[in-house]
Design a protein around this motif. Structure first.
Motif, PDB file in Angstrom:
ATOM      1  N   GLU A  54      33.200  23.394  42.846  1.00 60.04           N
ATOM      2  CA  GLU A  54      34.432  24.163  43.013  1.00 60.04           C
ATOM      3  C   GLU A  54      35.294  24.031  41.760  1.00 60.04           C
ATOM      4  N   TYR A  55      36.118  25.044  41.499  1.00 56.48           N
ATOM      5  CA  TYR A  55      37.099  25.031  40.421  1.00 56.48           C
ATOM      6  C   TYR A  55      36.483  24.594  39.093  1.00 56.48           C
ATOM      7  N   THR A  57      34.749  22.189  38.197  1.00 55.37           N
ATOM      8  CA  THR A  57      33.381  21.665  38.244  1.00 55.37           C
ATOM      9  C   THR A  57      32.373  22.805  38.162  1.00 55.37           C
ATOM     10  N   ASP A  73      37.632  15.156  36.260  1.00 56.71           N
ATOM     11  CA  ASP A  73      37.458  15.021  37.705  1.00 56.71           C
ATOM     12  C   ASP A  73      36.391  15.980  38.212  1.00 56.71           C
ATOM     13  N   ASP A  75      35.500  18.505  41.566  1.00 57.84           N
ATOM     14  CA  ASP A  75      35.966  19.202  42.758  1.00 57.84           C
ATOM     15  C   ASP A  75      34.783  19.873  43.436  1.00 57.84           C
ATOM     16  N   CYS A  77      33.657  21.924  47.416  1.00 61.30           N
ATOM     17  CA  CYS A  77      34.171  22.518  48.646  1.00 61.30           C
ATOM     18  C   CYS A  77      33.071  22.576  49.685  1.00 61.30           C
ATOM     19  N   LYS A 112      42.712  18.670  51.585  1.00 58.77           N
ATOM     20  CA  LYS A 112      41.385  18.343  51.099  1.00 58.77           C
ATOM     21  C   LYS A 112      41.140  16.869  51.419  1.00 58.77           C
ATOM     22  N   LEU A 114      39.162  13.167  50.276  1.00 52.54           N
ATOM     23  CA  LEU A 114      38.854  12.439  49.050  1.00 52.54           C
ATOM     24  C   LEU A 114      37.693  11.492  49.311  1.00 52.54           C
ATOM     25  N   LEU A 142      36.489  12.087  44.268  1.00 49.17           N
ATOM     26  CA  LEU A 142      36.325  13.525  44.082  1.00 49.17           C
ATOM     27  C   LEU A 142      36.945  14.248  45.261  1.00 49.17           C
ATOM     28  N   ASP A 143      37.556  15.389  44.967  1.00 48.66           N
ATOM     29  CA  ASP A 143      38.229  16.185  45.991  1.00 48.66           C
ATOM     30  C   ASP A 143      37.236  17.081  46.705  1.00 48.66           C
ATOM     31  N   TYR A 145      37.338  20.269  49.232  1.00 50.20           N
ATOM     32  CA  TYR A 145      38.196  21.302  49.798  1.00 50.20           C
ATOM     33  C   TYR A 145      37.513  21.951  51.004  1.00 50.20           C
ATOM     34  N   TYR A 264      40.920  28.211  51.001  1.00 41.87           N
ATOM     35  CA  TYR A 264      41.584  26.920  51.180  1.00 41.87           C
ATOM     36  C   TYR A 264      43.020  27.246  51.561  1.00 41.87           C
TER      37      TYR A 264
END
Length: 341
Positions: A54-55, A57, A73, A75, A77, A112, A114, A142-143, A145, A264
């Motif tokens: 996601e995003y 990444t 970082d 991300d 989902c 989200k 973690l 890591l996030d 979502y 999201y």
């Protein structure tokens, strides 16, 4: 994929990418995040779940075959059913990582989740963590979502958005009250304002109390009218967490059969960035090289990346990360202060 993510020692050398120095210290932080992701993906594979890049990444995977050089970082989902399964079965993950969410902590207030190698909740210097995570002394995470189903019916979409926005507004009004007045209030639960605390607090201006309680009453009336639920705050339960769980429930009002798009939902509430994605994108995916591993992402990456980053997404631009770089700066300062480094 294995919990023992094999990363050659040559990976950790200082390296200049696109004119930007990626240090050994950052490489070890990257590797630690990759290992957390590897553990998460192994869990997903075992349980027939899908976890998508996601995003930044996904942008990094497509454009750089790994991290964006000046980013730090990861991300990912998950579609809501898979996300909920992960939360419900988080205790089945490897013991060196854990999942934090609004369902695991009253203090957590982002929607989200973690995945982190911080097992105790407090920042500590751990040689055991360094040994397992490639010599990286820092806590990483890591996030994750959740993507919820946006109703295709315009009336339902408008109704859901308005109620969600009101609940979201009340949540952040509550957080503001906590941030301003928490040290002046005798709370009945640790670090969280309850409705009883708010009513009895002499230090909170009456107009602030009235605004918040009026908003809560309005929210309860709207929920009862449109959702068929009466919303009653427990006087002794943390207001923040109750509102978090309400927002999360509102995001899940509609299912896949009623939707053509996913989102999201906090971004729907704030309207500050593009939030919708075509549901069909997540039915047609590819594995993309990512440093020494692979990540799953939508095959139609051009439309997805154009939506989020504009038509020139393929041109690297420094300074686009939305948080301070490096993420571990404050951790490093703390470890140095206590003499651990």
């Amino acid at each position: 994929m294995s919990y023992v993510l094999e990363i050659p020692e040559s990976f950790f050398k200082d390296e200049v990418r696109h004119g930007f120095l990626v240090s050994e210290e950052m490489k070890r932080a990257w590797a630690s995040e990759m290992k957390v992701l590897d553990m998460l993906m192994e869990f997903c594979k075992k349980n027939d779940l899908r976890c998508f890049a996601e995003y930044g990444t996904l942008l990094g995977a497509v454009r750089h075959k790994g991290f964006i050089p000046w980013d730090d970082d990861i991300d990912v989902c998950m579609l809501r059913p898979d996300f909920n399964y992960l939360l419900e079965h988080a205790d089945e993950l490897p013991p060196s990582i854990r999942i934090q969410s609004i369902y695991s902590s009253n203090m957590f207030h982002t929607f989200k989740a973690l995945a982190t190698n911080n097992l105790g909740g407090k920042l500590t210097y751990s040689k055991e963590r360094m040994d397992e995570f490639y010599g990286c002394p820092y806590v990483v995470g890591l996030d994750i979502y959740p993507l919820d189903y946006v109703p295709r019916d315009p009336g339902n979409a408008k109704m859901q958005k308005l109620i969600y926005q009101l609940a979201y507004k009340m949540l952040y009004m509550c957080i503001d009250l906590e941030n301003i007045y928490n040290d002046q209030i005798n709370t009945t639960t640790e670090n969280n304002i309850c409705l009883l605390d708010l009513a009895n607090a002499d230090n909170i201006p009456i107009e602030n109390k009235r605004e918040f309680l009026t908003g809560i009453t309005q929210l309860a009336d709207i929920l009862k009218r449109y959702v068929g639920n009466s919303f009653v705050l427990s006087e002794k339960g943390p207001i923040r967490n109750q509102l978090c769980r309400l927002c999360d429930a509102l995001a899940q009002l509609f299912d896949e059969s009623e939707s053509d798009t996913v989102s999201y939902y906090p971004y729907i509430a704030t309207d500050d960035i593009p939030s919708w994605r075509k549901k069909e994108w997540y039915e047609d995916t590819l594995w993309y090289p990512f440093e020494t591993m692979s990540v799953l992402g939508v095959r139609n990456y051009d439309e997805w990346l154009t939506l989020n980053y504009g038509p020139n997404w393929y041109l690297p631009v420094r300074g686009t990360q939305v948080h301070d770089y490096p993420f571990y700066k404050s951790q490093k300062e703390y470890f140095e202060m206590i003499g651990a480094m």
